[in-house]
Design a protein around this motif. Structure first.
Motif, PDB file in Angstrom:
ATOM      1  N   TRP A  67       0.833  -1.204   0.000  1.00  0.00           N
ATOM      2  CA  TRP A  67       0.000   0.000   0.000  1.00  0.00           C
ATOM      3  C   TRP A  67       0.870   1.256   0.000  1.00  0.00           C
ATOM      4  O   TRP A  67       1.936   1.288   0.612  1.00  0.00           O
ATOM      5  N   SER A  68       0.423   2.301  -0.696  1.00  0.00           N
ATOM      6  CA  SER A  68       1.121   3.579  -0.658  1.00  0.00           C
ATOM      7  C   SER A  68       0.740   4.318   0.625  1.00  0.00           C
ATOM      8  O   SER A  68      -0.346   4.112   1.179  1.00  0.00           O
ATOM      9  N   VAL A  69       1.643   5.176   1.087  1.00  0.00           N
ATOM     10  CA  VAL A  69       1.424   5.916   2.335  1.00  0.00           C
ATOM     11  C   VAL A  69       1.742   7.381   2.065  1.00  0.00           C
ATOM     12  O   VAL A  69       2.876   7.734   1.759  1.00  0.00           O
ATOM     13  N   LYS A  70       0.722   8.245   2.155  1.00  0.00           N
ATOM     14  CA  LYS A  70       0.874   9.657   1.807  1.00  0.00           C
ATOM     15  C   LYS A  70       0.435  10.548   2.970  1.00  0.00           C
ATOM     16  O   LYS A  70      -0.717  10.480   3.406  1.00  0.00           O
ATOM     17  N   PRO A  71       1.326  11.407   3.475  1.00  0.00           N
ATOM     18  CA  PRO A  71       0.950  12.326   4.560  1.00  0.00           C
ATOM     19  C   PRO A  71       0.377  13.628   4.004  1.00  0.00           C
ATOM     20  O   PRO A  71       0.720  14.059   2.905  1.00  0.00           O
ATOM     21  N   ASP A  72      -0.499  14.251   4.773  1.00  0.00           N
ATOM     22  CA  ASP A  72      -1.016  15.578   4.471  1.00  0.00           C
ATOM     23  C   ASP A  72      -0.868  16.405   5.744  1.00  0.00           C
ATOM     24  O   ASP A  72      -1.677  16.288   6.670  1.00  0.00           O
ATOM     25  N   ALA A  73       0.186  17.209   5.793  1.00  0.00           N
ATOM     26  CA  ALA A  73       0.495  17.951   7.012  1.00  0.00           C
ATOM     27  C   ALA A  73      -0.577  18.978   7.349  1.00  0.00           C
ATOM     28  O   ALA A  73      -0.853  19.239   8.517  1.00  0.00           O
ATOM     29  N   ALA A  74      -1.203  19.578   6.341  1.00  0.00           N
ATOM     30  CA  ALA A  74      -2.215  20.599   6.582  1.00  0.00           C
ATOM     31  C   ALA A  74      -3.419  20.035   7.323  1.00  0.00           C
ATOM     32  O   ALA A  74      -4.003  20.679   8.188  1.00  0.00           O
ATOM     33  N   LYS A  75      -3.802  18.806   6.978  1.00  0.00           N
ATOM     34  CA  LYS A  75      -4.968  18.176   7.596  1.00  0.00           C
ATOM     35  C   LYS A  75      -4.594  17.230   8.728  1.00  0.00           C
ATOM     36  O   LYS A  75      -5.468  16.650   9.364  1.00  0.00           O
ATOM     37  N   LYS A  76      -3.290  17.054   8.961  1.00  0.00           N
ATOM     38  CA  LYS A  76      -2.783  16.101   9.957  1.00  0.00           C
ATOM     39  C   LYS A  76      -3.370  14.707   9.714  1.00  0.00           C
ATOM     40  O   LYS A  76      -3.911  14.061  10.614  1.00  0.00           O
ATOM     41  N   THR A  77      -3.253  14.256   8.477  1.00  0.00           N
ATOM     42  CA  THR A  77      -3.745  12.933   8.106  1.00  0.00           C
ATOM     43  C   THR A  77      -2.665  12.165   7.344  1.00  0.00           C
ATOM     44  O   THR A  77      -1.742  12.751   6.763  1.00  0.00           O
ATOM     45  N   VAL A  78      -2.817  10.847   7.355  1.00  0.00           N
ATOM     46  CA  VAL A  78      -2.005   9.960   6.529  1.00  0.00           C
ATOM     47  C   VAL A  78      -2.971   9.056   5.777  1.00  0.00           C
ATOM     48  O   VAL A  78      -3.850   8.441   6.387  1.00  0.00           O
ATOM     49  N   LEU A  81      -3.303   3.573   0.638  1.00  0.00           N
ATOM     50  CA  LEU A  81      -4.082   3.103  -0.503  1.00  0.00           C
ATOM     51  C   LEU A  81      -3.446   1.862  -1.123  1.00  0.00           C
ATOM     52  O   LEU A  81      -2.235   1.819  -1.336  1.00  0.00           O
ATOM     53  N   PRO A  82      -4.264   0.843  -1.467  1.00  0.00           N
ATOM     54  CA  PRO A  82      -3.741  -0.312  -2.192  1.00  0.00           C
ATOM     55  C   PRO A  82      -3.517   0.053  -3.653  1.00  0.00           C
ATOM     56  O   PRO A  82      -4.003   1.093  -4.133  1.00  0.00           O
ATOM     57  N   GLU A  83      -2.816  -0.791  -4.379  1.00  0.00           N
ATOM     58  CA  GLU A  83      -2.490  -0.493  -5.772  1.00  0.00           C
ATOM     59  C   GLU A  83      -3.734  -0.346  -6.643  1.00  0.00           C
ATOM     60  O   GLU A  83      -3.763   0.466  -7.572  1.00  0.00           O
ATOM     61  N   ASP A  84      -4.777  -1.146  -6.379  1.00  0.00           N
ATOM     62  CA  ASP A  84      -5.969  -1.083  -7.225  1.00  0.00           C
ATOM     63  C   ASP A  84      -6.945   0.023  -6.814  1.00  0.00           C
ATOM     64  O   ASP A  84      -7.977   0.222  -7.459  1.00  0.00           O
ATOM     65  N   LEU A  85      -6.642   0.741  -5.728  1.00  0.00           N
ATOM     66  CA  LEU A  85      -7.453   1.871  -5.257  1.00  0.00           C
ATOM     67  C   LEU A  85      -8.896   1.484  -4.936  1.00  0.00           C
ATOM     68  O   LEU A  85      -9.801   2.325  -4.981  1.00  0.00           O
ATOM     69  N   PHE A 175     -15.787  -5.328   1.595  1.00  0.00           N
ATOM     70  CA  PHE A 175     -15.423  -4.932   2.953  1.00  0.00           C
ATOM     71  C   PHE A 175     -14.695  -6.064   3.688  1.00  0.00           C
ATOM     72  O   PHE A 175     -13.705  -5.835   4.392  1.00  0.00           O
ATOM     73  N   ALA A 176     -15.166  -7.295   3.515  1.00  0.00           N
ATOM     74  CA  ALA A 176     -14.550  -8.442   4.199  1.00  0.00           C
ATOM     75  C   ALA A 176     -13.102  -8.667   3.756  1.00  0.00           C
ATOM     76  O   ALA A 176     -12.317  -9.272   4.485  1.00  0.00           O
ATOM     77  N   ASP A 177     -12.728  -8.170   2.576  1.00  0.00           N
ATOM     78  CA  ASP A 177     -11.366  -8.348   2.078  1.00  0.00           C
ATOM     79  C   ASP A 177     -10.374  -7.399   2.739  1.00  0.00           C
ATOM     80  O   ASP A 177      -9.164  -7.609   2.649  1.00  0.00           O
ATOM     81  N   TYR A 178     -10.868  -6.363   3.396  1.00  0.00           N
ATOM     82  CA  TYR A 178      -9.976  -5.324   3.908  1.00  0.00           C
ATOM     83  C   TYR A 178     -10.026  -5.108   5.414  1.00  0.00           C
ATOM     84  O   TYR A 178      -9.112  -4.501   5.971  1.00  0.00           O
ATOM     85  N   HIS A 179     -11.068  -5.585   6.091  1.00  0.00           N
ATOM     86  CA  HIS A 179     -11.170  -5.249   7.513  1.00  0.00           C
ATOM     87  C   HIS A 179     -10.064  -5.887   8.352  1.00  0.00           C
ATOM     88  O   HIS A 179      -9.687  -5.347   9.398  1.00  0.00           O
ATOM     89  N   LEU A 180      -9.511  -7.020   7.893  1.00  0.00           N
ATOM     90  CA  LEU A 180      -8.406  -7.622   8.640  1.00  0.00           C
ATOM     91  C   LEU A 180      -7.129  -6.790   8.499  1.00  0.00           C
ATOM     92  O   LEU A 180      -6.327  -6.704   9.447  1.00  0.00           O
ATOM     93  N   ARG A 181      -6.929  -6.188   7.343  1.00  0.00           N
ATOM     94  CA  ARG A 181      -5.781  -5.285   7.171  1.00  0.00           C
ATOM     95  C   ARG A 181      -5.925  -4.073   8.085  1.00  0.00           C
ATOM     96  O   ARG A 181      -4.946  -3.574   8.650  1.00  0.00           O
TER      97      ARG A 181
END
Length: 208
Positions: A67-78, A81-85, A175-181
């Motif tokens: 998964w990609s990891v992108k920070p947004d300092a203005a919103k204080k969020t990270v 995202l998986p490759e297939d979005l 949803f069931a494919d991602y909740h464990l992640r």
């Protein structure tokens, strides 16, 4: 590709834009930096992870593989995202002005979730845990453009200084494919009282 998948890819793809880099700020106040580092895991050794430095506090987590990891300092969020979005996980840091530990009240959090997503339905409410702290989590279902069924899981965990919000979004059928992640991310999340320097780090982005 069906309409639902196309809609999610467009929406989540927008979140994958490059991180906003703010001008330099002095001191720990206003700091928001994401740093790639190695994290020691029992029986696994060192694995790739991230440290998040926020106003003098150090947090760390392990992202889902690939998964990609992108920070947004203005919103204080990270944003993760998986490759297939086809899904997305957002980590949001909400700081308290007085620096204290918020008292998470179920009724107020339910109201907050429903106000954030008008017309949504809370299907499940339960306790969650991360970094030795207990929080509250909610599963929700909602319609996007009145036809696409989307599910989410939002977890709130308080710490000395604020609240961490974790939010998973994907279509209801997957949803069931991602909740464990999502659960693995919460389990890996750690909050330290103060920032410390890692021996093996690499700057990803943010402000300082």
């Amino acid at each position: 590709m069906n309409t639902l998948a196309s809609s999610l890819i467009v929406k989540l793809g927008c979140l994958a834009l490059p991180a906003l880099l703010l001008p330099g700020l002095h001191g720990a106040e206003g700091e928001f930096r994401l740093i790639a580092e190695s994290i020691e895991i029992a029986e696994r050794g060192k694995v790739p992870g991230y440290a998040l430095l926020v106003d003098g506090k150090r947090m760390s987590f392990i992202s889902p593989v690939g998964w990609s990891v992108k920070p947004d300092a203005a919103k204080k969020t990270v944003q993760l995202l998986p490759e297939d979005l086809r899904a997305g996980i957002r980590i949001r840091i909400v700081l308290e002005e007085n620096g204290g530990k918020p008292d998470l009240k179920g009724g107020l959090l339910r109201q907050k979730v429903l106000e954030r997503y008008p017309g949504s339905k809370i299907t499940h409410e339960f306790r969650c845990y991360t970094s030795g702290e207990e929080g509250l989590a909610f599963d929700i279902e909602r319609l996007v453009k009145e036809k696409s069924a989307v599910s989410g899981r939002i977890a709130f965990v308080a710490f000395n200084g604020g609240t961490v919000e974790f939010e998973l979004t994907t279509n209801t059928k997957t949803f069931a494919d991602y909740h464990l992640r999502f659960a693995a991310l919460l389990s890996s999340f750690r909050i330290d009282p103060a920032a410390s320097k890692s021996a093996n780090t690499g700057r990803v982005g943010g402000s300082r």
